[in-house]
Design a protein around this motif. Structure first.
Motif, PDB file in Angstrom:
ATOM      1  N   PHE A 263       0.819  -1.216   0.000  1.00 46.29           N
ATOM      2  CA  PHE A 263       0.000   0.000   0.000  1.00 46.29           C
ATOM      3  C   PHE A 263       0.854   1.269   0.000  1.00 46.29           C
TER       4      PHE A 263
ATOM      5  N   ASP B  84      -3.631  10.334   6.159  1.00 49.89           N
ATOM      6  CA  ASP B  84      -4.331   9.097   6.481  1.00 49.89           C
ATOM      7  C   ASP B  84      -4.845   9.072   7.919  1.00 49.89           C
TER       8      ASP B  84
ATOM      9  N   ASP C  86     -14.040  -8.209  -2.306  1.00 52.05           N
ATOM     10  CA  ASP C  86     -14.718  -6.946  -2.561  1.00 52.05           C
ATOM     11  C   ASP C  86     -16.222  -7.175  -2.430  1.00 52.05           C
TER      12      ASP C  86
ATOM     13  N   LYS D 194     -14.211  -1.940   6.563  1.00 52.82           N
ATOM     14  CA  LYS D 194     -14.371  -2.058   5.115  1.00 52.82           C
ATOM     15  C   LYS D 194     -15.522  -1.192   4.621  1.00 52.82           C
TER      16      LYS D 194
ATOM     17  N   ALA E 286     -14.272   2.212   4.331  1.00 56.51           N
ATOM     18  CA  ALA E 286     -13.344   2.394   3.214  1.00 56.51           C
ATOM     19  C   ALA E 286     -14.025   2.991   1.985  1.00 56.51           C
TER      20      ALA E 286
ATOM     21  N   THR F  64      -4.501   7.407   1.452  1.00 55.28           N
ATOM     22  CA  THR F  64      -3.940   6.333   0.614  1.00 55.28           C
ATOM     23  C   THR F  64      -4.244   4.933   1.149  1.00 55.28           C
TER      24      THR F  64
ATOM     25  N   THR G 116      -5.820   1.298   2.044  1.00 53.65           N
ATOM     26  CA  THR G 116      -6.605   0.284   1.347  1.00 53.65           C
ATOM     27  C   THR G 116      -7.714  -0.214   2.256  1.00 53.65           C
ATOM     28  N   PRO G 117      -8.731  -0.897   1.701  1.00 55.72           N
ATOM     29  CA  PRO G 117      -9.815  -1.431   2.544  1.00 55.72           C
ATOM     30  C   PRO G 117      -9.330  -2.390   3.625  1.00 55.72           C
TER      31      PRO G 117
END
Length: 596
Positions: free
Chosen positions: A240, A247, A319, A361, A364, A374, A376-377
């Motif tokens: 990542f 963040d 996902d 998630k 996210a 930046t 990620t999930p």
């Protein structure tokens, strides 16, 4: 033959001698406590591994899954089995609760309560019963984890060892912490997490004296679990880049959101428990009814079953759409609340990790709205895991180290630390309790952590008071009073009425300082009576007594048996109360620092 007789005769003596040497080593040397911590670590690792293997075996036997599958991530096509398994577990647990209600009247004490109120004393029998109930609940699919059973059993075994060795109160509390540390360390393959779980949640404080035995216990338990089970709880966060200052903004916001969700979950569990108590449903029947609801939810998705280990790993790398994540989060929260509220035994430790990952998630999807973010999930999931677990369980450093040990990434750990501190601050400021202490509050207990307050409760007015109290009838004249109590014979006299009920206090110097009338014949004591409605009771502790002294501004007060009869049983002075209270405070301070 004679040699055999001598061995049999002196064998117990040598055993007692060994126990005595071990006790002396523990009292005189820190190395003794380190050895004891290592022994507890071995015991904890064995206990956790044993319970875990039994649970996995029950899942295979009841739900027909393979050896390598986790229940919450398995595809179970038999809908009737999904519905009936939690019900059968509820029936079995209800039968056990019915038997226990007939045979055991005292409530079961958990490690936090034991260290806060009972100096680390835990019933091993009760701890085994809790572990069995937890296995039944988890094994039949109720939405609870095994961490409560792990810590209960390991801490109970540690307490039993400490009691056998006749450890001092402070050492016994540390040894109970060693048991809990070993249990959590073995469960997550995370020794730092286990150690700080003990410091923050079980012992309630961190000291240099307790550091080594607790850490040794956690390390040893982890190695035992690795040797016997070999499973790791790890999360691959993938590539990542680096964590940027921008963040931290979404991470802090996620921590606050997790705090709110955690409070709702805790209140939801309490509401269901209260609803069950107010209903006419007998306690042994409640788990079966809760099992029906859990079974119906499992028909929607088996991912709500058990603790959720498999479901967590299943959903981290996939996902999923917002409705799916939200639906799974709500179903898991409802299943966990129903399971615990209806009487299934277990905790919310891993359930909060799973729900926190789902919440992360979900969060996210809002990441694009944060400029220059930046993450990620998967990273949001890790931050959500730790933040929701802190909101429900407590222990900011515990959950921070858990994130470090399951990801192995220091930049993410710094991000998690910021989020969990935010979550912890919001919960403390708005709610004030973790899940365990919230349940204590509902029971009427005032403890907020595992800090040792039991000694304060043991330092009662009944233990401190003097029983040799000078009393007199409230109807005495001043002349009669002076005849019975010459100046210098007493500082104060307790007055009682004709039935022996407390009427107030009279200070003898006040009587002799009265110069308004030289003839005391016929005059009574009414104008000299003080503190008519101010008194102490034997069950009050020193802290409560000190507060009453401060409120009444009195140097001493009478002690009565209860509020109704008000029979005088003693007298206690403020000076003696404060002195004894200060002495005990200093003693506890010296115990913590290792001076005694």
């Amino acid at each position: 033959m004679l040699l055999k007789i001598n061995i049999r005769r002196f064998g117990p003596f040598h055993t007692l001698l060994d126990i005595g040497r071990m006790r002396a080593l523990l009292r005189r040397s820190e190395m003794g406590m380190v050895i004891a911590g290592a022994i507890v670590g071995v015991i904890s690792g064995l206990a956790v591994t044993g319970m875990s293997l039994v649970s996995r075996a029950m899942h295979r036997l009841i739900f027909g899954i393979s050896d390598v599958e986790r229940l919450s991530s398995s595809q179970i096509d038999d809908k009737f089995l999904l519905l009936t398994a939690p019900v059968c577990g509820g029936i079995l647990l209800g039968l056990l609760l019915f038997i226990l209600a007939k045979t055991r009247k005292k409530p079961m004490v958990d490690p936090i309560e034991a260290n806060a109120l009972h100096g680390g004393r835990l019933s091993l029998t009760d701890s085994i019963l809790v572990a069995v109930q937890n296995l039944i609940s988890n094994g039949f699919g109720a939405s609870v984890g095994l961490e409560a059973g792990y810590t209960q059993l390991a801490a109970g075994l540690a307490s039993k060892l400490g009691l056998k060795l006749q450890l001092r109160r402070s050492d016994l509390r540390v040894l109970v912490g060693c048991g809990a540390a070993g249990a959590i360390a073995a469960a997550f393959n995370a020794p730092l997490t286990g150690a700080f779980y003990a410091f923050e949640l079980i012992i309630g404080t961190y000291t240099i004296v307790s550091l080594t035995p607790v850490v040794v216990s956690a390390l040893v338990a982890t190695q035992i679990a690795r040797l016997l089970a070999g499973s790791d709880f790890l999360i691959d966060v993938g590539e990542f880049g680096s964590v940027m200052p921008a963040d931290y903004v979404p991470a802090l916001l996620l921590g606050a959101v997790c705090a709110g969700v955690g409070i709702l979950i805790m209140q939801g569990v309490a509401s269901i428990e209260e609803l069950a108590r107010r209903s006419s449903i007998a306690t042994p029947l409640r788990p079966a009814l809760g099992g029906i609801v859990v079974g119906l939810l499992a028909l929607i998705t088996p991912q709500i079953l058990s603790a959720g280990h498999g479901a967590l790993h299943l959903n981290l790398g996939r996902d999923l759409a917002i409705p799916v994540l939200l639906g799974l989060l709500l179903l898991k929260a409802l299943a966990s609340a129903i399971s615990i509220g209806s009487g299934f035994r277990g905790g919310l430790f891993f359930a909060s990790l799973f729900m926190g990952a789902l919440l992360g998630k979900l969060f996210a999807y809002s990441a694009p709205y944060f400029a220059h973010a930046t993450l990620t999930p998967v990273i949001y999931a890790v931050v959500g895991m730790s933040s929701l677990a802190v909101a429900v369980i407590g222990g900011p450093l515990t959950m921070t180290f858990l994130a470090l040990e399951i990801t192995g990434d220091f930049p993410i750990t710094a991000l998690v630390l910021a989020a969990v501190i935010t979550s912890s601050l919001v919960v403390r400021s708005t709610f004030g309790y973790s899940f365990a202490t919230w349940r204590f509050h509902l029971r009427g207990e005032s403890i907020r952590s595992a800090h040792d307050v039991g000694w304060i409760r043991n330092l009662t007015v009944g233990r401190l008071m003097r029983a040799d109290v000078k009393t007199a009838k409230a109807g005495l004249s001043i002349e009669e009073f002076k005849e019975r109590f010459p100046i210098g014979s007493a500082q104060r006299v307790v007055l009682v009425d004709d039935t022996g009920k407390y009427s107030g206090l009279v200070l003898v110097p006040d009587i002799y300082a009265n110069l308004t009338d030289t003839d005391d014949t016929g005059e009574d004591l009414s104008e000299f009576i003080r503190y008519k409605n101010d008194f102490l009771q034997p069950q009050m502790n020193a802290k409560q007594a000190a507060a009453i002294f401060d409120k009444t501004e009195s140097e001493a007060l009478a002690v009565v048996n209860n509020l109704i009869e008000r029979k005088v049983v003693g007298q206690l002075s403020e000076a003696y109360t404060l002195r004894r209270y200060s002495e005990e405070l200093d003693r506890r301070r010296r115990e913590i620092s290792g001076e005694i």
